[in-house]
Design an enzyme around this catalytic site. Sequence first.
Site, PDB file in Angstrom:
ATOM      1  N   ALA A   1      -4.812  -0.165  -0.200  1.00 22.44           N
ATOM      2  CA  ALA A   1      -4.041  -1.135  -0.189  1.00 22.44           C
ATOM      3  C   ALA A   1      -4.747  -2.197  -1.282  1.00 22.44           C
ATOM      4  O   ALA A   1      -4.175  -2.879  -1.948  1.00 22.44           O
ATOM      5  CB  ALA A   1      -4.022  -1.936   1.217  1.00 22.44           C
ATOM      6  N   GLY A   2      -5.989  -2.156  -1.309  1.00 21.42           N
ATOM      7  CA  GLY A   2      -6.760  -3.037  -2.551  1.00 21.42           C
ATOM      8  C   GLY A   2      -6.442  -2.523  -3.847  1.00 21.42           C
ATOM      9  O   GLY A   2      -6.239  -3.335  -4.615  1.00 21.42           O
TER      10      GLY A   2
END
Length: 300
Positions: free
Chosen positions: A243-244
């Site tokens: 996600a990052g």
Amino acid sequence: MKIVVIGSINMDMVMKVSRLPQKGETLTAEGYFTVPGGKGANQAVSAARLGADVNMVGALGNDGFGEELFQHLKMEGIGLEGINRTEGPSGNALITVDQKGDNTILVYPGANHKVSQEWIKQQEEIIKKADWVMLQLEIPMNSVVTAARLARKLNKKVLLNPAPATVLPGELISLVDVVTPNETELALLTGSDDLEEGVARLIQQGINTVVVTLGVKGSVAYREETKISASPYSVKAIDTTAAGDTFNAALVVALGDGKELEDALDYANAAGALATTKMGAQSSLPTKREVEDFMKRSNI
Ligand code: RIB
């Protein structure tokens, strides 16, 4: 909009578990799969799916994973002239994901630790053609610094995603335009648990824009005297892996496409949130169309 990602490429071996194991405990996993990963490659594939023209600089081993990962990146349309094929294993990661979507990640660098300063210097022609250079910390630190120096010499914009977190050499900080720690990384980088104080320390060291990702609380950016907060998107998260990386790629794509910082943050929050709704690293990275549709639906 052209991006060069200089960083890691891994094969992720993922185990789905009811809960994360304790020290000394043996747990039986409920599911297992392998999927292309690595912070560098995740950012490269994410940026490409969001519409950027992407080249990758890194290294793969001469094992089966190396060939599989090379073919996968090729299929995603990533330029691969900057990939060194080296002796020995490719990078890989052992990942456990629990029922809440939280994970633990153990990385074996393999070929990623053979991304040398010399190899990066040889990629000057590829870097010359880019608008943005994206860096993370899964290749040797001296190679990251060399890459940032070269990018700065060639007048490129540089984003550093300081993950996995470690103390950064002062020179690296002075060579970067945008840095994107999460709260834990920020504390480690700056020695301060206070967000505002940590950010102020980075800005004092010469970084133009500090973007802090706050997980389910969204993200916040600091540039000169300005602070911009971007609200989170609400999703049912099943796996936060990558996600990052998606957030970082989307931020650069949006800034490179001329969006204002506030809109770029919003776009990056949406893309990052979407990546948590599917299992795995590169299996979860959304396309430009998916992000745009999701944002429209969420704003109704
Ligand atoms: O950011 C997620 C990535 O971290 C995984 O894909 C894994 O390979 C590690 O590099």
